[in-house]
Scaffold this active site. Structure first.
Site, PDB file in Angstrom:
ATOM      1  CG  ASN A 270      -2.223   0.766   1.163  1.00 49.99           C
ATOM      2  OD1 ASN A 270      -2.797   0.929   0.059  1.00 49.99           O
ATOM      3  ND2 ASN A 270      -1.977   1.800   2.054  1.00 49.99           N
ATOM      4  CB  VAL A 271       3.654   2.348   2.056  1.00 50.16           C
ATOM      5  CG1 VAL A 271       4.577   3.644   2.070  1.00 50.16           C
ATOM      6  CG2 VAL A 271       2.988   2.427   3.449  1.00 50.16           C
ATOM      7  CD  GLU A 292      11.784  -8.498  -6.161  1.00 50.24           C
ATOM      8  OE1 GLU A 292      12.572  -9.463  -5.711  1.00 50.24           O
ATOM      9  OE2 GLU A 292      10.530  -8.528  -5.283  1.00 50.24           O
ATOM     10  CB  ILE A 362       9.780  -6.213  10.432  1.00 49.02           C
ATOM     11  CG1 ILE A 362       8.950  -7.293   9.455  1.00 49.02           C
ATOM     12  CG2 ILE A 362       9.239  -6.661  11.926  1.00 49.02           C
ATOM     13  CD1 ILE A 362       9.228  -8.722   9.766  1.00 49.02           C
TER      14      ILE A 362
END
Length: 502
Positions: A270-271, A292, A362
């Protein structure tokens, strides 16, 4: 299917998925197509899962080792994990059922850089590959495979496998023919330079040649990719995207970037799509991508005339944009190139084109080490994917993330990363909704102060307190001071109380 399977000898090998699954035996090492929910086989995984269940019910062993390009979908990774059909999985996954099996120790998993995966399988690091199961949009008259919505590791798996099963999927646009650019890496020790100087360079064929004598089955399918919708862009994502654009503008002012010279790589999510939405209204033109995956935001940039070319190994589109791609593939193949994963992620080309890499994480620690794979050091989420390929070799490497998760219980900025995938030597910029920390040219202690500034305000006093204690306890080790007794206190608090704040 005559227009999809133009080779008569291979058309004669048409059969059901259940019949084709007979060629996949207990203990086999299987290479499947598939990358970020695109181009994975749609029928064989379920047929193999059903065979595994039948064998288990009869008291017999049945598991396989599975290699793909990256993540697949619930009707591939998910059904195989549910049926306990997998002994081992590599190089990347994102299915929740599979993740649970891996973390419970019921399934082996090897997380690796995606650019390494094809070579390691082809060279027999895991043993000989028995079967390749690959989706194609069509088989031409000469028996070559025309890729569907992704290429991934298909070339190497098809070369290495003893047996080949081809799924021909009529859901995939037949006008994808011409989008792929297949160039095969010569075998060692005969490597040569990959002749790509710009993202738009085409250097190979539009099809994958195969040894037709190895094909044991061809299966017809008509099923969509796993085209999960992206979440609506929220305020946090907009703020992160704005900070990323501020960083790019700073690079222009410094003379290191021009408005018509931005070459991007972007992780999935989303970001990143929020970033591309901001680029629509920016001063940047003639944007190019060497990355990618093709995402919704890149399609919008192409439609707006802001992106001239996008090179990737696969699609990662929402259902709406997947349908748009199928309907207009002939137009989009003028701007989009799909390549083998070993080429799209190759360090040589990444370094040469001078791209700016942007990936998620993360957590990052105060000195710039990044954990992108494991929660609290042990619990695997998905895998490193291609982020290491682009981070280590890009012109500029950046990581983007909200500063907190789970309603503030988890901080993305911690004193000491519980697992390190990307070291301080590779990470240049960290961006949250609170700004960007440009770590280039800074000493570790200078980096730490910058990292505190992009942390959530609730965690800044805790991080500053940690730095003070670390420096007080490290009088003879001030280069990168740590207070080892409390370095993982954030993670211990999370385990004990459910919040890193304790």
């Amino acid at each position: 299917m005559n227009e999809r399977i133009k080779n008569a000898a291979l058309r004669a090998k048409l059969m059901s998925a259940d019949d084709a699954a007979r060629f996949v035996n207990h203990g086999d090492k299987v290479g499947m197509s598939g990358f970020t929910g695109s181009a994975y086989p749609k029928a064989l995984p379920t047929a193999i899962a059903e065979r595994a269940r039948a064998e288990h019910e009869a008291g017999r062993d049945y598991t396989i080792d599975l290699f793909t390009g990256a993540s697949t979908a619930p009707d591939c990774d998910g059904v195989l994990a549910e049926a306990d059909a997998l002994r081992f999985r590599a190089p990347y996954q994102s299915d929740p059922t599979m993740r649970a099996a891996i973390n419970a120790g019921r399934m082996g998993y090897a997380d690796m850089h995606l650019s390494h995966s094809a070579q390691q399988v082809e060279e027999g690091f895991f043993g000989a590959l028995d079967v390749a199961i690959v989706e194609a949009s069509q088989i031409d008259a000469d028996g070559n495979l025309v890729p569907s919505s992704g290429v991934g590791n298909n070339v190497e798996y098809l070369n290495a496998a003893s047996r080949i099963i081809v799924e021909v999927n009529s859901w995939q646009s037949i006008e994808l023919d011409g989008m792929a650019d297949i160039w095969q890496m010569p075998a060692l020790p005969n490597r040569v330079a990959i002749p790509i100087n710009k993202p738009g360079d085409r250097i190979g064929t539009t099809y994958i040649p195969i040894d037709a004598s190895k094909v044991v089955a061809v299966v017809e399918t008509d099923a969509p990719d796993r085209n999960a919708p992206f979440k609506p862009i929220d305020d946090i994502s907009r703020q992160i995207a704005g900070n990323f654009l501020d960083f790019l503008e700073g690079e222009v002012r410094a003379g290191r970037l021009t408005y018509d010279g931005y070459i991007m790589q972007s992780g999935v999510g989303n970001v990143p799509n929020a970033v591309m939405a901001r680029l629509l209204d920016s001063k940047f033109e003639n944007i190019q991508a060497y990355t990618e995956v093709i995402q919704d935001g890149m399609v919008d940039l192409i439609d707006a005339g802001k992106m001239s070319v996008a090179s990737a190994t696969s699609f990662s589109l929402s259902p709406e944009y997947a349908n748009k791609m199928n309907a207009e593939a002939k137009r989009y193949r003028e701007h989009i190139i799909t390549r083998p994963l070993q080429i799209s992620n190759h360090p040589e080309v990444i370094r040469r084109v001078g791209l700016i890499a942007t990936n998620g994480m993360i957590e990052a620690d105060l000195y710039g080490h990044v954990n992108s794979t494991r929660v609290a050091g042990s619990r695997i989420m998905n895998g490193i994917g291609g982020s290491g390929d682009f981070t280590r070799n890009g012109y500029i490497s950046s990581f983007i993330s909200p500063s907190v998760a789970q309603d503030g219980a988890i901080s993305a900025i911690v004193p000491f990363a519980s697992h390190i995938d990307h070291t301080e030597h590779d990470v240049m910029v960290v961006i949250t909704e609170h700004g960007f920390a440009d770590l280039r040219g800074l000493t570790p202690r200078e980096r730490a102060r910058r990292m505190v500034q992009v942390a959530h305000p609730d965690y800044r006093p805790l991080l500053e307190d940690y730095l003070e204690r670390a420096e007080a306890a490290s009088v003879k080790a001030m280069h990168e001071p740590h207070h080892l007794a409390t370095a993982l206190a954030f993670h211990q608090n999370l385990n004990e109380t459910g919040s890193m704040r304790g």
